[in-house]
Write an enzyme that holds these catalytic residues in place. Structure first.
Site, PDB file in Angstrom:
ATOM      1  N   ASP A 117      -6.323 -67.432 -53.459  1.00  0.00           N
ATOM      2  CA  ASP A 117      -7.065 -66.474 -54.249  1.00  0.00           C
ATOM      3  C   ASP A 117      -6.017 -65.795 -54.961  1.00  0.00           C
ATOM      4  O   ASP A 117      -5.080 -65.317 -54.285  1.00  0.00           O
ATOM      5  CB  ASP A 117      -8.055 -65.719 -53.581  1.00  0.00           C
ATOM      6  CG  ASP A 117      -9.345 -66.816 -52.956  1.00  0.00           C
ATOM      7  OD1 ASP A 117      -9.696 -67.452 -53.668  1.00  0.00           O
ATOM      8  OD2 ASP A 117      -9.615 -66.388 -51.873  1.00  0.00           O
TER       9      ASP A 117
ATOM     10  N   ASP B 105      -8.585 -71.241 -57.291  1.00  0.00           N
ATOM     11  CA  ASP B 105      -9.464 -70.679 -56.508  1.00  0.00           C
ATOM     12  C   ASP B 105     -10.172 -69.293 -56.988  1.00  0.00           C
ATOM     13  O   ASP B 105      -9.911 -69.048 -58.188  1.00  0.00           O
ATOM     14  CB  ASP B 105      -9.002 -70.517 -55.137  1.00  0.00           C
ATOM     15  CG  ASP B 105     -10.224 -70.707 -53.952  1.00  0.00           C
ATOM     16  OD1 ASP B 105     -11.239 -70.600 -54.372  1.00  0.00           O
ATOM     17  OD2 ASP B 105      -9.883 -71.037 -52.972  1.00  0.00           O
TER      18      ASP B 105
ATOM     19  N   ASP C 198     -11.555 -62.407 -53.845  1.00  0.00           N
ATOM     20  CA  ASP C 198     -12.579 -62.774 -52.905  1.00  0.00           C
ATOM     21  C   ASP C 198     -12.400 -61.789 -51.870  1.00  0.00           C
ATOM     22  O   ASP C 198     -11.570 -61.427 -51.164  1.00  0.00           O
ATOM     23  CB  ASP C 198     -12.658 -64.356 -52.270  1.00  0.00           C
ATOM     24  CG  ASP C 198     -12.775 -65.172 -53.423  1.00  0.00           C
ATOM     25  OD1 ASP C 198     -13.076 -64.822 -54.506  1.00  0.00           O
ATOM     26  OD2 ASP C 198     -12.854 -66.684 -52.952  1.00  0.00           O
TER      27      ASP C 198
ATOM     28  N   ARG D  54     -20.091 -65.996 -60.474  1.00  0.00           N
ATOM     29  CA  ARG D  54     -19.546 -65.136 -59.266  1.00  0.00           C
ATOM     30  C   ARG D  54     -18.958 -63.834 -60.062  1.00  0.00           C
ATOM     31  O   ARG D  54     -17.743 -63.478 -59.855  1.00  0.00           O
ATOM     32  CB  ARG D  54     -18.386 -65.664 -58.770  1.00  0.00           C
ATOM     33  CG  ARG D  54     -18.810 -67.084 -57.780  1.00  0.00           C
ATOM     34  CD  ARG D  54     -17.825 -67.826 -57.069  1.00  0.00           C
ATOM     35  NE  ARG D  54     -18.362 -68.982 -56.526  1.00  0.00           N
ATOM     36  CZ  ARG D  54     -17.618 -69.789 -55.673  1.00  0.00           C
ATOM     37  NH1 ARG D  54     -16.430 -69.228 -55.455  1.00  0.00           N
ATOM     38  NH2 ARG D  54     -18.205 -70.803 -55.229  1.00  0.00           N
TER      39      ARG D  54
END
Length: 326
Positions: free
Chosen positions: A135, A164, A168, A221
């Site tokens: 990430d 990715d 996160d 997201r």
């Protein structure tokens, strides 16, 4: 994470739709924050995060020097000068401030990982194209984190799983503020809570505030939140398929944001076996749909903040968000 949301399990009721519509138009009395204003400390769940504080700064321009500089838990301020290529992620220790120099310093190809650490500040970095499984930033089992005035980006020329997440937050991380960042040209923006099967670790944690961020051409997201508590206010979202996604019992307050060219601004009933909760107020939906199956109880964040009205958000965010704006 390597999954894309499947088609919605739309289970709206007339009552839920009416409640969502009413909540979306509730006026909020607020005093506008000056456009582009940079806080000297975080507002939101990450309040109190100081990073390296007043420790003497060290400036680095190579990957090896950066790895050495951010290791360990002593107080430290690390200035990154230039763009450093990464493969994978670099672990950052506790009590650390990482600060980019200028508007184009940071990392490409990978990112940073905050794992089992606390009190970390990440500011003014350009973080691009984090090739999976890395990430751009991962906050894992960590607390007291402030991610501010960074520019995250990738591209949508590759398969959705080539890169990715840009940012996160997972494995019981807690007390995080994400402010004045740009997120651009990506499929999977910011995932909070990595799995439907992680309730034992995540329940009661994953408290994250997002404010004054700009999400442009990010598919979904924005954020996706499981189990936790999210406050999403004064953000500008454009070009999304699905923006805010509350699931697995998560509580989300979506307040005074602007959505443009977005199909679904907020959903609580996609992709997981258990729906989430959401409260909406003061947003400019710009024609975006909402899918609110359960209205939440999270309406009063446990910290002081000032939400500017949606009418001034686009000007504030476009002028103030991203690297090079401190």
């Amino acid at each position: 994470m390597r999954t894309q949301p499947p088609p919605a399990r739309v289970r709206r009721t007339t009552l839920a739709l009416a409640a969502a519509s009413a909540l979306a138009t509730v006026p909020v009395l607020a005093v506008p924050q000056p456009a582009g204003a940079a806080e000297t400390s975080p507002v939101g769940f990450g309040a109190g995060t100081t990073g390296g504080g007043s420790a003497s700064a060290v400036t680095v321009s190579t990957l090896s020097a950066f790895k050495t500089a951010v290791t360990g838990n002593s107080a430290k301020v690390v200035r990154v000068n230039g763009l450093i290529s990464l493969s994978g992620q670099v672990d950052v220790g506790s009590n650390t401030t990482v600060l980019g120099v200028g508007s184009a310093s940071g990392f490409t190809g990978g990112g940073l990982r905050l794992k089992k650490v606390s009190n970390v500040v990440i500011r003014n970095l350009d973080i691009s194209k984090p090739v999976a499984p890395a990430d751009g930033i991962t906050v894992e089992s960590s607390s007291k984190v402030w991610i501010d005035h960074n520019s995250f980006s990738a591209d949508r020329d590759h398969d959705k799983d080539h890169y990715d997440g840009l940012l996160d937050v997972n494995h019981g991380a807690d007390n995080v503020t994400v402010s004045w960042n740009t997120f651009k040209n990506h499929f999977k923006g910011s995932l909070v809570g990595h799995s439907d099967n992680n309730a034992s670790e995540d329940t009661g944690k994953l408290k994250v505030t997002y404010h004054h961020n700009h999400f442009a051409n990010v598919y979904s997201r924005i954020p996706s939140l499981r189990f936790g508590t999210g406050h999403f206010y004064n953000n500008y979202v454009e070009g999304a398929d699905t923006a805010c996604h509350s699931r697995m019992g998560a509580q989300m307050l979506v307040e005074n944001n602007v959505f443009r060219s977005t199909k679904v601004a907020v959903t609580t009933n996609r992709s997981s076996d258990v729906d989430g909760y959401a409260n909406l107020r003061g947003n400019d939906l710009g024609g975006a749909a909402t899918e609110i199956s359960r209205v939440g109880t999270f309406t009063s964040p446990p910290y002081a903040y000032t939400a500017e009205p949606a009418s001034s958000v686009v000007a504030s965010v476009t002028s103030g968000a991203g690297a090079g704006k401190l």
